[in-house]
Write a protein that holds these residues in place. Structure first.
Motif, PDB file in Angstrom:
ATOM      1  N   VAL A 159     -24.603  62.408  30.377  1.00  0.00           N
ATOM      2  CA  VAL A 159     -23.645  63.557  30.538  1.00  0.00           C
ATOM      3  C   VAL A 159     -22.561  63.546  29.698  1.00  0.00           C
ATOM      4  N   VAL A 160     -22.149  64.224  28.978  1.00  0.00           N
ATOM      5  CA  VAL A 160     -21.058  64.022  27.860  1.00  0.00           C
ATOM      6  C   VAL A 160     -19.784  64.572  28.500  1.00  0.00           C
ATOM      7  N   ALA A 161     -19.729  65.697  29.441  1.00  0.00           N
ATOM      8  CA  ALA A 161     -18.461  66.284  29.878  1.00  0.00           C
ATOM      9  C   ALA A 161     -18.903  67.057  31.079  1.00  0.00           C
ATOM     10  N   GLN A 162     -17.682  67.226  31.942  1.00  0.00           N
ATOM     11  CA  GLN A 162     -17.958  67.794  33.264  1.00  0.00           C
ATOM     12  C   GLN A 162     -16.532  68.537  33.582  1.00  0.00           C
ATOM     13  N   VAL A 163     -16.919  69.872  34.188  1.00  0.00           N
ATOM     14  CA  VAL A 163     -15.901  70.735  34.691  1.00  0.00           C
ATOM     15  C   VAL A 163     -15.568  70.266  36.001  1.00  0.00           C
ATOM     16  N   VAL A 164     -14.373  70.033  36.323  1.00  0.00           N
ATOM     17  CA  VAL A 164     -14.159  69.857  37.749  1.00  0.00           C
ATOM     18  C   VAL A 164     -13.061  70.928  38.351  1.00  0.00           C
ATOM     19  N   PRO A 165     -13.858  71.866  39.296  1.00  0.00           N
ATOM     20  CA  PRO A 165     -12.654  72.861  39.756  1.00  0.00           C
ATOM     21  C   PRO A 165     -11.994  72.364  41.066  1.00  0.00           C
ATOM     22  N   ALA A 166     -10.916  72.851  40.957  1.00  0.00           N
ATOM     23  CA  ALA A 166     -10.027  72.921  42.347  1.00  0.00           C
ATOM     24  C   ALA A 166     -10.050  74.223  42.915  1.00  0.00           C
ATOM     25  N   VAL A 167     -10.432  74.274  44.221  1.00  0.00           N
ATOM     26  CA  VAL A 167     -10.685  75.622  44.950  1.00  0.00           C
ATOM     27  C   VAL A 167      -9.503  76.001  45.716  1.00  0.00           C
ATOM     28  N   SER A 168      -8.375  75.252  45.977  1.00  0.00           N
ATOM     29  CA  SER A 168      -7.319  75.586  46.773  1.00  0.00           C
ATOM     30  C   SER A 168      -6.052  74.822  46.215  1.00  0.00           C
TER      31      SER A 168
ATOM     32  N   PRO B 109     -10.469  69.976  33.836  1.00  0.00           N
ATOM     33  CA  PRO B 109     -10.172  70.634  35.261  1.00  0.00           C
ATOM     34  C   PRO B 109     -10.131  71.975  34.899  1.00  0.00           C
ATOM     35  N   CYS B 110     -10.318  72.882  36.049  1.00  0.00           N
ATOM     36  CA  CYS B 110     -10.128  74.191  36.090  1.00  0.00           C
ATOM     37  C   CYS B 110      -9.326  74.370  37.604  1.00  0.00           C
ATOM     38  N   TYR B 111      -8.535  75.405  37.809  1.00  0.00           N
ATOM     39  CA  TYR B 111      -7.836  75.385  38.912  1.00  0.00           C
ATOM     40  C   TYR B 111      -7.793  77.025  39.336  1.00  0.00           C
ATOM     41  N   GLY B 112      -8.277  76.993  40.770  1.00  0.00           N
ATOM     42  CA  GLY B 112      -8.241  78.247  41.266  1.00  0.00           C
ATOM     43  C   GLY B 112      -8.059  78.198  42.750  1.00  0.00           C
ATOM     44  N   LEU B 113      -8.409  79.618  43.272  1.00  0.00           N
ATOM     45  CA  LEU B 113      -8.304  79.903  44.905  1.00  0.00           C
ATOM     46  C   LEU B 113      -9.499  80.380  45.225  1.00  0.00           C
TER      47      LEU B 113
ATOM     48  N   VAL C  40     -10.203  79.218  34.760  1.00  0.00           N
ATOM     49  CA  VAL C  40      -9.229  79.556  36.044  1.00  0.00           C
ATOM     50  C   VAL C  40     -10.569  79.634  37.071  1.00  0.00           C
ATOM     51  N   GLY C  41     -10.537  79.058  38.046  1.00  0.00           N
ATOM     52  CA  GLY C  41     -11.504  79.102  38.984  1.00  0.00           C
ATOM     53  C   GLY C  41     -11.544  77.712  39.932  1.00  0.00           C
ATOM     54  N   GLU C  42     -12.289  77.711  40.921  1.00  0.00           N
ATOM     55  CA  GLU C  42     -13.372  78.517  40.949  1.00  0.00           C
ATOM     56  C   GLU C  42     -12.732  79.798  41.918  1.00  0.00           C
ATOM     57  N   CYS C  43     -12.997  80.898  41.290  1.00  0.00           N
ATOM     58  CA  CYS C  43     -12.612  82.140  42.170  1.00  0.00           C
ATOM     59  C   CYS C  43     -13.633  83.127  42.264  1.00  0.00           C
ATOM     60  N   GLY C  44     -13.187  84.229  43.019  1.00  0.00           N
ATOM     61  CA  GLY C  44     -14.522  85.303  43.322  1.00  0.00           C
ATOM     62  C   GLY C  44     -14.483  85.877  44.547  1.00  0.00           C
TER      63      GLY C  44
END
Length: 196
Positions: free
Chosen positions: A10-19, A38-42, A70-74
């Motif tokens: 694995v060469v890269a990972q996206v790590v989302p914050a959900v709150s 990182p990605c940051y969201g609500l 931005v995320g994880e959102c939806g």
């Protein structure tokens, strides 16, 4: 887990914050390890924990902290008694932030693909991924036309996922994103385990 991922290629990972409560931790983890982004969201699942001021806080946070999305959102209509209007308020707010900052979005669309598309079309966002996609072929093609990628993970590996695998085989390869959704979506080879 990080060392195992690197060993597996694995060469890269996206790590989302959900709150908001997780933004600092995700920033610390991504600063500590190379190739974590990182990605940051609500997240809509935690909509009861989000305050309206959290949208302003997210805008400020993203201005001060580098992020890939931005995320994880939806929207999540599968959860018990979803507050759809509150979810839409936070989703629209995050779409506006992403557009202002020229960032893509990581979108959660559980039983809500049509509404997600409606809100995206009304926004200025034209890049992102619909994570763990489980909509129709028509919905998939409309999202691809907007500029989105579609994420597929562990669910597609189960025998009962015939419709999902058929859909996957019919989509253009450059519109597909293979995702782990760790630790939540283990493949059929490791059912009921945390997915790494």
């Amino acid at each position: 887990v990080f060392r195992d991922a690197v060993s597996a290629g694995v060469v890269a990972q996206v790590v989302p914050a959900v709150s908001r409560s997780g933004w600092n931790r995700v920033a610390d983890i991504c600063n500590h390890f190379d190739r974590l982004y990182p990605c940051y969201g609500l997240h809509p699942y935690f909509v009861d924990r989000h305050g309206t001021a959290d949208l302003d806080r997210l805008q400020t946070w993203l201005a001060q902290h580098e992020a890939v999305a931005v995320g994880e959102c939806g929207l999540d209509y599968f959860m018990p008694e979803p507050d759809r209007e509150r979810q839409k308020f936070f989703f629209d707010g995050q779409l506006a932030i992403a557009a202002d900052l020229h960032l893509p979005v990581v979108v959660h669309a559980n039983r809500a693909v049509e509404d997600v598309m409606l809100h995206i079309r009304r926004s200025r966002v034209r890049r992102g991924v619909i994570h763990s996609f489980n909509g129709s072929r028509e919905q998939a093609l409309r999202l691809i036309d907007i500029g989105f990628k579609l994420g597929f993970g562990g669910a597609v590996t189960y025998d009962r996922a015939k419709r999902l695998r058929k859909l996957l085989s019919e989509l253009p390869a450059d519109a597909i994103l293979i995702e782990t959704d760790a630790p939540d979506q283990p493949p059929s080879s490791h059912p009921h385990e945390l997915n790494t």
